[in-house]
Design an enzyme around this catalytic site. Structure first.
Site, short mmCIF file in Angstrom:
data_model
loop_
_atom_site.label_atom_id
_atom_site.label_comp_id
_atom_site.label_asym_id
_atom_site.label_seq_id
_atom_site.Cartn_x
_atom_site.Cartn_y
_atom_site.Cartn_z
N LEU A 112 0.85 -1.21 0.00
CA LEU A 112 0.00 0.00 0.00
C LEU A 112 0.88 1.25 0.00
CD1 LEU A 112 -2.75 -1.11 2.57
CD2 LEU A 112 -3.10 -0.65 0.13
N PHE A 150 -5.85 3.93 -3.86
CA PHE A 150 -4.55 4.23 -3.24
C PHE A 150 -3.54 4.80 -4.23
CE2 PHE A 150 -2.98 3.39 1.07
CZ PHE A 150 -4.20 3.38 1.71
N CYS A 161 1.36 3.12 11.12
CA CYS A 161 1.64 1.76 10.61
C CYS A 161 2.65 1.68 9.48
CB CYS A 161 0.33 1.13 10.16
SG CYS A 161 -0.83 0.90 11.52
N LYS A 224 -4.46 11.84 8.29
CA LYS A 224 -5.48 11.69 7.26
C LYS A 224 -6.77 12.27 7.82
CE LYS A 224 -7.40 7.40 6.94
NZ LYS A 224 -7.54 5.92 6.95
N1 LIG Z 1 -4.02 1.98 14.59
C1 LIG Z 1 -4.47 1.22 13.62
O1 LIG Z 1 -5.25 1.65 12.78
C2 LIG Z 1 -4.02 -0.22 13.48
C3 LIG Z 1 -4.61 -1.01 12.49
C4 LIG Z 1 -4.17 -2.34 12.34
C5 LIG Z 1 -3.18 -2.84 13.16
N2 LIG Z 1 -2.63 -2.03 14.12
C6 LIG Z 1 -1.59 -2.63 14.97
O2 LIG Z 1 -2.13 -2.79 16.28
C7 LIG Z 1 -1.10 -2.56 17.26
C8 LIG Z 1 -1.52 -1.48 18.21
O3 LIG Z 1 -1.78 -0.31 17.47
P1 LIG Z 1 -2.43 0.99 18.14
O4 LIG Z 1 -2.67 1.98 17.05
O5 LIG Z 1 -3.57 0.55 19.01
O6 LIG Z 1 -1.21 1.50 18.99
P2 LIG Z 1 -1.22 2.30 20.36
O7 LIG Z 1 0.07 3.02 20.38
O8 LIG Z 1 -2.48 3.08 20.53
O9 LIG Z 1 -1.23 1.15 21.44
C9 LIG Z 1 -0.09 0.42 21.72
C10 LIG Z 1 -0.03 0.18 23.23
O10 LIG Z 1 1.16 -0.56 23.50
C11 LIG Z 1 1.88 0.08 24.56
N3 LIG Z 1 3.31 -0.19 24.36
C12 LIG Z 1 4.08 0.17 23.31
N4 LIG Z 1 5.34 -0.24 23.49
C13 LIG Z 1 5.36 -0.88 24.65
C14 LIG Z 1 6.38 -1.56 25.38
N5 LIG Z 1 7.62 -1.65 24.91
N6 LIG Z 1 6.04 -2.13 26.54
C15 LIG Z 1 4.78 -2.07 27.02
N7 LIG Z 1 3.78 -1.46 26.37
C16 LIG Z 1 4.06 -0.88 25.22
C17 LIG Z 1 1.56 1.55 24.44
O11 LIG Z 1 1.78 2.24 25.65
C18 LIG Z 1 0.08 1.49 24.04
O12 LIG Z 1 -0.78 1.38 25.15
C19 LIG Z 1 0.16 -2.24 16.46
O13 LIG Z 1 0.91 -3.42 16.27
C20 LIG Z 1 -0.38 -1.74 15.14
O14 LIG Z 1 0.53 -1.91 14.10
C21 LIG Z 1 -3.04 -0.75 14.31
O1 LIG Z 2 -3.86 7.26 -2.14
C1 LIG Z 2 -3.48 7.50 -1.00
C2 LIG Z 2 -3.93 6.79 0.14
C3 LIG Z 2 -3.43 7.11 1.39
N1 LIG Z 2 -2.53 8.11 1.54
C4 LIG Z 2 -1.97 8.40 2.88
O2 LIG Z 2 -1.47 7.20 3.45
C5 LIG Z 2 -1.56 7.24 4.87
C6 LIG Z 2 -2.21 5.99 5.44
O3 LIG Z 2 -3.57 5.96 5.07
P1 LIG Z 2 -4.52 4.70 5.36
O4 LIG Z 2 -3.88 3.47 4.88
O5 LIG Z 2 -5.85 5.04 4.82
O6 LIG Z 2 -4.62 4.74 6.97
P2 LIG Z 2 -4.11 3.78 8.14
O7 LIG Z 2 -5.08 3.95 9.25
O8 LIG Z 2 -2.67 4.06 8.38
O9 LIG Z 2 -4.28 2.27 7.61
C7 LIG Z 2 -3.19 1.50 7.12
O10 LIG Z 2 -2.46 0.91 8.18
C8 LIG Z 2 -3.26 0.06 9.05
C9 LIG Z 2 -2.37 -0.38 10.19
O11 LIG Z 2 -1.52 -1.41 9.86
C10 LIG Z 2 -3.78 -1.12 8.22
O12 LIG Z 2 -4.54 -1.98 9.06
C11 LIG Z 2 -4.63 -0.57 7.08
O13 LIG Z 2 -5.10 -1.66 6.27
C12 LIG Z 2 -3.78 0.38 6.24
O14 LIG Z 2 -4.57 0.98 5.20
C13 LIG Z 2 -2.32 8.53 5.19
O15 LIG Z 2 -1.41 9.54 5.55
C14 LIG Z 2 -3.01 8.88 3.89
O16 LIG Z 2 -3.26 10.25 3.74
C15 LIG Z 2 -2.07 8.82 0.43
O17 LIG Z 2 -1.24 9.73 0.56
N2 LIG Z 2 -2.57 8.51 -0.81
#
Ligand SMILES: NC(=O)c1ccc[n+]([C@@H]2O[C@H](COP(=O)([O-])OP(=O)(O)OC[C@H]3O[C@@H](n4cnc5c(N)ncnc54)[C@H](O)[C@@H]3O)[C@@H](O)[C@H]2O)c1
Ligand SMILES: O=c1ccn([C@@H]2O[C@H](COP(=O)(O)OP(=O)(O)O[C@H]3O[C@H](CO)[C@@H](O)[C@H](O)[C@H]3O)[C@@H](O)[C@H]2O)c(=O)[nH]1
Length: 369
Positions: A112, A150, A161, A224
Site C-alpha cells: 500500500l 490508493f 503503521c 489523514k
Molecule cells: N491503529 C491502527 O489503525 C491499526 C490497524 C491495524 C493494526 N494495528 C496494529 O495494532 C497494534 C496497536 O496499534 P495501536 O494503534 O492501538 O497503537 P497504540 O500506540 O495506541 O497502542 C499500543 C499500546 O502498547 C503500549 N506499548 C508500546 N510499546 C510498549 C512496550 N515496549 N512495553 C509495554 N507497552 C508498550 C503503548 O503504551 C500502548 O498502550 C500495532 O501493532 C499496530 O501496528 C493498528
Molecule cells: O492514495 C493515498 C492513500 C493514502 N494516503 C496516505 O497514506 C496514509 C495511510 O492511510 P490509510 O492506509 O488510509 O490509513 P491507516 O489507518 O494508516 O491504515 C493502514 O495501516 C493500518 C495499520 O496497519 C492497516 O490496518 C490498514 O489496512 C492500512 O490501510 C495517510 O497519511 C493517507 O493520507 C495517500 O497519501 N494517498
C-alpha cells in the site's frame, strides 16, 4: 502474564502487527511456563484503517488466520474461524501457516505504501514535464491489473503503521541476509521523506526563497481525514521544515488539540513513537506556532496557506474571503489535491498542487534544494 493465570488449555491470538516468528517466541515463553497447559498461538492480523474502523470490521476484504499445521493447530484455527463466520462470508476467511499470516500483514502495508510512493515519485516528474498526476493516476489505475485505489498523490503518507511496518520488514530482510530486498523496501520510505522535503522547498522557493518572519497558515495536522491521530503525520516534518526557516505558523485542524500539536513539534523525530511514559515529560512549547479553532482565523494576515490533511471542510471554504484577508501575493500550497487550482487562480491566488501543471510563478523555481 497469561501463563500465570491460565487454568485450562488456551488459544492465544496475535492481533498486533509483529515481526515474523513472534508467534514462536510467544509459544516458547508460554510452553516453558505452562505447568501442563497447552497453548496454541494464532496470527490474526488486524487490517482496519483509521477513520473507517467500524466499516472495516463489519465488511473486511479478508480475515487472515495463521496457525500451526498440526491437528491441534488446525483445531484452534477452526475455533477462531467460527467466531468470524458469524458476520464474515466464509470465502473471505483465509487460513495459512503462522509465518505467512505474520508476513502478509507487513507485506500488505508495504505494498500500500509503495503505491503512494510510486505515485508521489511520478508527481515530481509530472511537475517537471507538465503532465497532471491525477490524469496519469486515473489512466494507470484503469488497468484492472493495477486498479484505481490508493493512487492519490500527496505530501506524503503518515500514520502509525506504514513506516513502522516497512522498517520492520527491512529489519527482517537484513536479519535474513537479504540486503537487496531490504534496500528495495527502504526506498519507499526515502521517497516519502523526499516528497515532504520537496513540498517544503516548493513553499520556500515560491515565497522569494525565504519564509522567515512570514505567517504560514496550516490547514490540517492529522495524518489523514476523519481522525485526530498525528502519529508520523507529514504535517510534523513540513511544519518543522518551515520552522527551520523561521516561519510563523498558525495551525487549524478540526480534531487535533493544541497540546498534541505542540508536543509533536517539540519532540525529536521518533520520540513520539515511544510509549507515553518514555516520552520527554513536558516539552517546551514552540513559540512560532499558534493553534486556532477556525480556518479563517488561521489564514487571516497569512502570506501562504498549506493544506496538509484532506478534511472535507477544506474543500468548501470561502476562498474569496480567505484571499481578501491574506497578504499579497497570496499563496496556496495544496498537499492533498483537494482544491480546484484554476478556480483559486481566478480569485488571484498563486497555487501549487502536487503533481499538477505549475503556475507560471512557480515554473522556474527549484522543486528540490
Ligand atoms: N491503529 C491502527 O489503525 C491499526 C490497524 C491495524 C493494526 N494495528 C496494529 O495494532 C497494534 C496497536 O496499534 P495501536 O494503534 O492501538 O497503537 P497504540 O500506540 O495506541 O497502542 C499500543 C499500546 O502498547 C503500549 N506499548 C508500546 N510499546 C510498549 C512496550 N515496549 N512495553 C509495554 N507497552 C508498550 C503503548 O503504551 C500502548 O498502550 C500495532 O501493532 C499496530 O501496528 C493498528
Ligand atoms: O492514495 C493515498 C492513500 C493514502 N494516503 C496516505 O497514506 C496514509 C495511510 O492511510 P490509510 O492506509 O488510509 O490509513 P491507516 O489507518 O494508516 O491504515 C493502514 O495501516 C493500518 C495499520 O496497519 C492497516 O490496518 C490498514 O489496512 C492500512 O490501510 C495517510 O497519511 C493517507 O493520507 C495517500 O497519501 N494517498
Amino acid at each position: 502474564m497469561i501463563a500465570d493465570v491460565s487454568k485450562s488449555d488456551k488459544i492465544v491470538v496475535e492481533k498486533s502487527t509483529v515481526p515474523v516468528k513472534t508467534a514462536e517466541a510467544i509459544e516458547k515463553i508460554l510452553t516453558h511456563n505452562s505447568k501442563g497447559i497447552n497453548y496454541q498461538i494464532l496470527s490474526n492480523p488486524e487490517f482496519l484503517a483509521e477513520g473507517t474502523a467500524i466499516e472495516d470490521l463489519f465488511k473486511p476484504d479478508r480475515v487472515l488466520i495463521g496457525g500451526r499445521e498440526t491437528p491441534e493447530g488446525r483445531k484452534a484455527v477452526q475455533a477462531l474461524k467460527d467466531v468470524y463466520a458469524h458476520w464474515v462470508p466464509e470465502d473471505r476467511i483465509l487460513t495459512t501457516n503462522l509465518w505467512s499470516a505474520e508476513l502478509s500483514k507487513l507485506a500488505a502495508n508495504a505494498f500500500l505504501a509503495q503505491r503512494i510512493s510510486s505515485v508521489n515519485a511520478i508527481s515530481a516528474l509530472c511537475e517537471a514535464t507538465g503532465a497532471n498526476v491525477t490524469e496519469v493516476a486515473y489512466a494507470v489505475g484503469k488497468d484492472t491489473r493495477i486498479g484505481p485505489k490508493f493512487l492519490n498523490a500527496s505530501v506524503g503518507f503518515g500514520g502509525s503503521c506504514f513506516q513502522k511496518d516497512i522498517l520492520n520488514l527491512v529489519y527482517i530482510c537484513e536479519c535474513n541476509g537479504l540486503p537487496e530486498v531490504a534496500n528495495y523496501w527502504k526506498q519507499v520510505i526515502k521517497i516519502n521523506d523526499y516528497q515532504k522535503s520537496r513540498f517544503v522547498n516548493r513553499v520556500v522557493s515560491s515565497m522569494f526563497n525565504t519564509v522567515a518572519g512570514k505567517k504560514i497558515a496550516v490547514l490540517g495536522f492529522a495524518f489523514k481525514k476523519d481522525t485526530g491521530d498525528t502519529r508520523e503525520t507529514p504535517a510534523i516534518d513540513v511544519c518543522k521544515g518551515l520552522l527551520g526557516d523561521k516561519a510563523q505558523i498558525s495551525i487549524y485542524d478540526p480534531q487535533v488539540t493544541e497540546d498534541q500539536i505542540q508536543r509533536d513539534l517539540a519532540m525529536n523525530k521518533f520520540d513520539w513513537d515511544h510509549p507515553m511514559h518514555l516520552q520527554p515529560t513536558s516539552p517546551t512549547a514552540v513559540k512560532q506556532v499558534s493553534c486556532v479553532w477556525d480556518a479563517y482565523e488561521a489564514t487571516k494576515g497569512a502570506h501562504g496557506l498549506c493544506i496538509l490533511t484532506e478534511w472535507d471542510e477544506f474543500k468548501t471554504l470561502d476562498y474569496q474571503k480567505i484571499f481578501d484577508n491574506m497578504q499579497k501575493p497570496a499563496f496556496v500550497f495544496d498537499g492533498r489535491n483537494i482544491v480546484d487550482p484554476e478556480k483559486l487562480r481566478e480569485i488571484g491566488f498563486i497555487v501549487y498542487s502536487i503533481g499538477k501543471p505549475l503556475d507560471a510563478w512557480l515554473k522556474d523555481m527549484p522543486a528540490v534544494a
